[in-house]
Enzyme design. Structure first.
Site, PDB file in Angstrom:
ATOM      1  N   GLY A   1       0.257  -2.675  -1.674  1.00  0.00           N
ATOM      2  CA  GLY A   1      -0.116  -3.918  -2.334  1.00  0.00           C
ATOM      3  C   GLY A   1      -1.594  -4.103  -2.583  1.00  0.00           C
ATOM      4  O   GLY A   1      -2.017  -5.150  -3.067  1.00  0.00           O
TER       5      GLY A   1
ATOM      6  N   LYS B   1      15.216   4.514   1.838  1.00  0.00           N
ATOM      7  CA  LYS B   1      13.773   4.750   1.898  1.00  0.00           C
ATOM      8  C   LYS B   1      13.318   4.299   3.281  1.00  0.00           C
ATOM      9  O   LYS B   1      13.443   3.131   3.644  1.00  0.00           O
ATOM     10  CB  LYS B   1      13.040   3.950   0.818  1.00  0.00           C
ATOM     11  CG  LYS B   1      11.522   4.129   0.881  1.00  0.00           C
ATOM     12  CD  LYS B   1      10.806   3.162  -0.039  1.00  0.00           C
ATOM     13  CE  LYS B   1       9.302   3.260   0.177  1.00  0.00           C
ATOM     14  NZ  LYS B   1       8.567   2.156  -0.481  1.00  0.00           N
TER      15      LYS B   1
ATOM     16  N   ASN C   1       5.543  -1.485  -7.239  1.00  0.00           N
ATOM     17  CA  ASN C   1       6.112  -2.816  -7.049  1.00  0.00           C
ATOM     18  C   ASN C   1       5.087  -3.892  -7.363  1.00  0.00           C
ATOM     19  O   ASN C   1       5.138  -4.526  -8.410  1.00  0.00           O
ATOM     20  CB  ASN C   1       6.651  -2.965  -5.619  1.00  0.00           C
ATOM     21  CG  ASN C   1       7.370  -4.287  -5.396  1.00  0.00           C
ATOM     22  OD1 ASN C   1       7.627  -5.055  -6.329  1.00  0.00           O
ATOM     23  ND2 ASN C   1       7.706  -4.581  -4.165  1.00  0.00           N
ATOM     24  N   THR C   2       4.117  -4.086  -6.464  1.00  0.00           N
ATOM     25  CA  THR C   2       3.193  -5.215  -6.589  1.00  0.00           C
ATOM     26  C   THR C   2       2.440  -5.227  -7.912  1.00  0.00           C
ATOM     27  O   THR C   2       2.271  -6.287  -8.527  1.00  0.00           O
ATOM     28  CB  THR C   2       2.185  -5.190  -5.425  1.00  0.00           C
ATOM     29  OG1 THR C   2       2.895  -5.185  -4.185  1.00  0.00           O
ATOM     30  CG2 THR C   2       1.277  -6.419  -5.468  1.00  0.00           C
TER      31      THR C   2
ATOM     32  N   ALA D   1       2.801   3.267  -3.321  1.00  0.00           N
ATOM     33  CA  ALA D   1       1.903   2.271  -2.708  1.00  0.00           C
ATOM     34  C   ALA D   1       0.465   2.391  -3.202  1.00  0.00           C
ATOM     35  O   ALA D   1      -0.096   3.486  -3.300  1.00  0.00           O
ATOM     36  CB  ALA D   1       1.920   2.345  -1.185  1.00  0.00           C
ATOM     37  N   GLY D   2      -0.090   1.226  -3.508  1.00  0.00           N
ATOM     38  CA  GLY D   2      -1.500   1.105  -3.846  1.00  0.00           C
ATOM     39  C   GLY D   2      -1.852   1.270  -5.304  1.00  0.00           C
ATOM     40  O   GLY D   2      -2.978   0.972  -5.715  1.00  0.00           O
TER      41      GLY D   2
END
Length: 263
Positions: free
Chosen positions: A160, A99, A208-209, A186-187
């Site tokens: 994040g 990635k 992830n986050t 993301a986000g």
């Protein structure tokens, strides 16, 4: 009906990719991965201590016979750094999947489109399977597909941030134009964000986050799994058209009319 996700000839049942960063404990990581149902997990190679081969890393806690590792080039500010990190990742993991992240700005963490394109082109020439993380830029997405990227990975909002999908119009264009899988990355903050982009026709999401920092990462991992599945099912079912005016849900033709009262 077979509805597998296929990336670079590899088949996945799950359309949720998860990350290893920001978990508060090893157990939180293991719980979230297991309950999410993911089959692919991304790892930031530059954030592992590779100087001491005896030191435990996140790679030691996961069953890599069960999960596909997706190394990433997080921490790379230039194309050169990303290429170096990808080569290191291949040496460490034995995987040629990468990635690509090229992020020069530490404040907003937005990807560099030029650096991402350059790194991706060089790595494809070296035989890597490249999954590039990009802003939701339809033109860049097409350029990356043209040079042979296995997916495109547009952001929903900054990394994040948990702000959800702020780029829905651009993501929709990317989905319409792409012939490679579109992975929204993301986000995303809650499962409904994942469901939203899956309803739009995205092929997969990377989270992830939102999972790692949840109060209960295991439960949130499972919730994202269900959100992805619901969004995918809704996309396949076909939503109703959006109308400017109301449309009655009950039939109006042939409805009995009450007789008026006589005086």
């Amino acid at each position: 009906m077979n509805d597998d996700l296929v990336i670079a000839g590899v088949t996945f049942k799950s359309r949720l990719i998860t990350g290893t960063g920001k978990h508060r404990s090893k157990q939180d990581l293991l719980d979230s991965v297991q309950r999410s149902g993911t089959e692919m997990i991304t790892v930031a190679i530059r954030r592992l201590n590779l100087d001491d081969p005896n030191q435990e890393t996140l790679l030691d806690h996961l069953d890599w016979d069960r999960y596909r590792i997706l190394p990433n080039t997080a921490g790379s500010k230039t194309a050169d750094e990303a290429v170096f990190t990808a080569r290191l990742a291949r040496e460490v993991t034995g995987s040629n999947w990468i990635k690509v992240e090229v992020i020069p700005d530490a404040k907003y963490l937005l990807p560099d489109p030029v650096g991402t394109y350059e790194a991706s082109k060089r790595l494809i020439a070296e035989g890597f399977v490249v999954l590039p993380y990009i802003h939701a830029d339809p033109v860049l997405a097409m350029r990356l597909e043209d040079i042979g990227c296995a997916t495109v990975m547009p952001l929903g909002s900054p990394i994040g941030s948990g702000r959800g999908v702020l780029t829905s119009e651009e993501i929709q264009i990317i989905i319409e134009q792409s012939s490679v899988p579109v992975v929204v990355d993301a986000g995303l903050g809650v499962p409904s964000d994942a469901s939203l982009v899956m309803e739009m026709g995205a092929d997969c999401v990377l989270v992830n986050t939102a999972i790692a920092q949840a109060g209960d990462p295991g439960a949130m991992g499972e919730a994202f799994k269900l959100g992805v599945e619901a969004g995918r099912m809704a996309y396949q079912a076909g939503r109703i058209p959006i109308r400017e005016q109301a449309s009655p849900s009950s039939p109006t033709a042939g409805v009995a009319v009450a007789a008026g009262r006589s005086g």
